[in-house]
Enzyme design. Structure first.
Site, PDB file in Angstrom:
ATOM      1  N   GLU A 187      10.751   0.242   7.494  1.00  0.00           N
ATOM      2  CA  GLU A 187       9.384  -0.468   8.088  1.00  0.00           C
ATOM      3  C   GLU A 187      10.092  -1.026   8.805  1.00  0.00           C
ATOM      4  O   GLU A 187      10.652  -1.895   7.619  1.00  0.00           O
ATOM      5  CB  GLU A 187       8.904  -0.750   7.000  1.00  0.00           C
ATOM      6  CG  GLU A 187       7.772   0.829   6.959  1.00  0.00           C
ATOM      7  CD  GLU A 187       5.903   0.880   6.058  1.00  0.00           C
ATOM      8  OE1 GLU A 187       5.394  -0.697   6.617  1.00  0.00           O
ATOM      9  OE2 GLU A 187       5.604   1.520   5.328  1.00  0.00           O
ATOM     10  N   GLU A 238       6.583   1.682  -1.299  1.00  0.00           N
ATOM     11  CA  GLU A 238       5.809   0.051  -1.398  1.00  0.00           C
ATOM     12  C   GLU A 238       5.237  -0.105  -2.927  1.00  0.00           C
ATOM     13  O   GLU A 238       3.810  -0.537  -2.696  1.00  0.00           O
ATOM     14  CB  GLU A 238       4.930  -0.987  -0.458  1.00  0.00           C
ATOM     15  CG  GLU A 238       5.754  -1.275   0.857  1.00  0.00           C
ATOM     16  CD  GLU A 238       5.390  -1.655   1.619  1.00  0.00           C
ATOM     17  OE1 GLU A 238       5.707  -1.967   2.668  1.00  0.00           O
ATOM     18  OE2 GLU A 238       4.214  -2.161   1.581  1.00  0.00           O
TER      19      GLU A 238
END
Length: 461
Positions: free
Chosen positions: A362, A164
């Protein structure tokens, strides 16, 4: 109806070093350790990164629990600060042995290690040099990656450069939830550009060194849905998509930056400093494998008021966020639950990004006070099972339509420390009592084992 998945599908979960290992035997501070020392009130219940789920000491028992919950793969991260002595640049031999032992333990339990090099945890000494605002720090990061490849490249076949990477840009330079916690878009965009450059440099190193396996990146892709099909709303959603998704997705997969985003940055005098060879490197060294983190959608409408040109620049200069009436919410995390988003992401990758090899890296649901749901000593987290089923239904649909998705990893394996939220929300298949470190498999963990053994589940719409 039966929802089935391809053979050899990657089933597992993800975690990070900072959130699970604690600070035992780490000589130097990360940016998070430093920030907690400076402003502990910013962290939920003033719980900092020193208090985690103790994976450093209990990894063998924890990996056994992974096996008990049906994992065939697991994504961990290596702590740059733990592995590399920040004074000398040498490898910390005790840390190197720890990660080697974890990797070996996973493999011996038939759990493939997916290893991520960077998950928000900048060594404070590098942070003081500007973090990824600095090209010098990019070079330090490449040296760190080189040592990781040398130490573990004989066993690890799936590597990831960043998790991220847009989040430190958003949190550190736009929205005040990561260190250095400043409002400076110019510096944030420089940080972003150098992160993309660092990704390319590490891929170059990996490829030119001849390591076997695949190297990629983990991006949190958040679909931007317009309030309506009105042109003003759809254009606003397009800009949101440029900032929050395509800013990283395009350069790491295609080697190019979206021209419209470049034009916007140029208009606001926000273009980063760079050399011609930086652009050439980014264009040449793109990823093999894309990890997709998906939690919630982004809903967008046209800007309702003229922005103040003197205010610090934020992407919302071009749009407003929109709260869709009737949306399903996770009230504990404050996020919308929209399972179809996972399908839309995969179809977008299929149609617009060469159907790049990918997996869900995720996806999960954080809930407060899960002890409310204990029955006969176990947390009956049926809400999490439903969350899983709903998202897996849409993921299966995308795969059936040709999406090149190879796996699903839940966030996370066991309840862990979660940055500024500490232990406010619990995400794991495994419940962790922070007081005595007792682990207990939740109902969702047993359901996941059944899913992974059968490679399918019954779903009633």
């Amino acid at each position: 109806m039966k929802i089935s998945f391809p053979k050899q599908f990657w089933w597992g979960s993800a975690a990070s070093a900072t959130q699970t290992e604690g600070t035992k035997n780490i000589k130097d501070q990360t940016n998070w350790d430093f920030w907690y020392d400076q402003e502990p009130n910013r962290f939920f219940n003033q719980v900092g990164p020193g208090e985690t789920s103790n994976f450093y000491n209990t990894y063998k028992a924890d990996i056994n629990l992974m096996k008990e919950t049906g994992h065939n793969s697991f994504r961990l991260s290596i702590s740059w600060t733990r592995l590399i002595d920040q004074e000398t640049g040498a490898v910390n031999e005790e840390a190197a042995q720890f990660y080697s032992d974890v990797i070996d333990e996973l493999i011996s339990n038939n759990i493939e290690p997916f290893v991520n090099l960077y998950h928000f945890d900048m060594p404070m000494k590098q942070q003081e040099q500007g973090g990824f605002e600095s090209k010098t720090v990019v070079d330090y990061y490449v040296d760190y990656a080189k040592k990781c490849f040398e130490l573990y490249g004989d066993r690890v076949k799936k590597w990831f450069t960043f998790n991220e990477p847009i989040v430190p840009v958003e949190g550190g330079y736009f929205y005040n939830f990561h260190y250095p916690d400043i409002n400076d878009a110019k510096r944030g965009i420089q940080y972003a550009f150098h992160t993309i450059l660092a990704n390319a440099k590490v891929i170059q190193l990996f490829k030119q060194s001849g390591y076997e396996g695949e190297i990629g990146i983990i991006l949190n892709l958040t679909p931007s849905y317009p309030r309506s099909e009105n042109k003003a709303d759809t254009e606003a959603a397009e800009v949101a998509d440029l900032f929050f998704n395509r800013s990283f997705l395009d350069p790491v997969t295609k080697g190019t930056f979206p021209q419209k985003l470049v034009s916007i940055l140029k208009e606001h005098h926000l273009l980063p400093d760079y050399e011609k060879e930086d652009i050439e490197l980014i264009s040449k060294y793109t990823i093999d494998l894309l990890g997709v983190n998906y939690y919630q959608p982004r809903r967008i409408k046209v800007k309702s008021e003229i922005p103040n040109p003197k205010a610090p620049f934020k992407p919302e200069y071009y749009f407003d966020n929109y709260e869709m009436p009737g949306r399903k919410m996770n009230p504990y995390r404050g996020w919308e639950i929209y399972p179809k988003g996972i399908y839309d992401i995969m179809i977008n990758l299929q149609n617009n990004y060469g159907n790049i090899k990918s997996f869900i890296s995720e996806n999960g649901m954080g809930v407060e006070n899960e002890e409310r749901f204990i029955k006969d000593g176990r947390i009956e987290d049926d809400y999490r099972i439903q969350f899983l089923q709903d998202h897996l239904y849409w993921l299966s649909k995308a795969i059936q339509e040709g999406a090149n998705c190879h796996g699903y990893h839940m966030w996370t394996f066991m309840d862990n420390w979660s940055w500024m939220n500490a232990y406010k929300n619990r995400y794991g298949f495994i419940s962790v009592n922070i007081e005595n470190q007792k682990r207990t498999i939740k109902k969702s963990g047993y359901w996941f084992k059944m899913l992974t053994e059968q490679n399918q589940f019954d779903y009633g719409i």
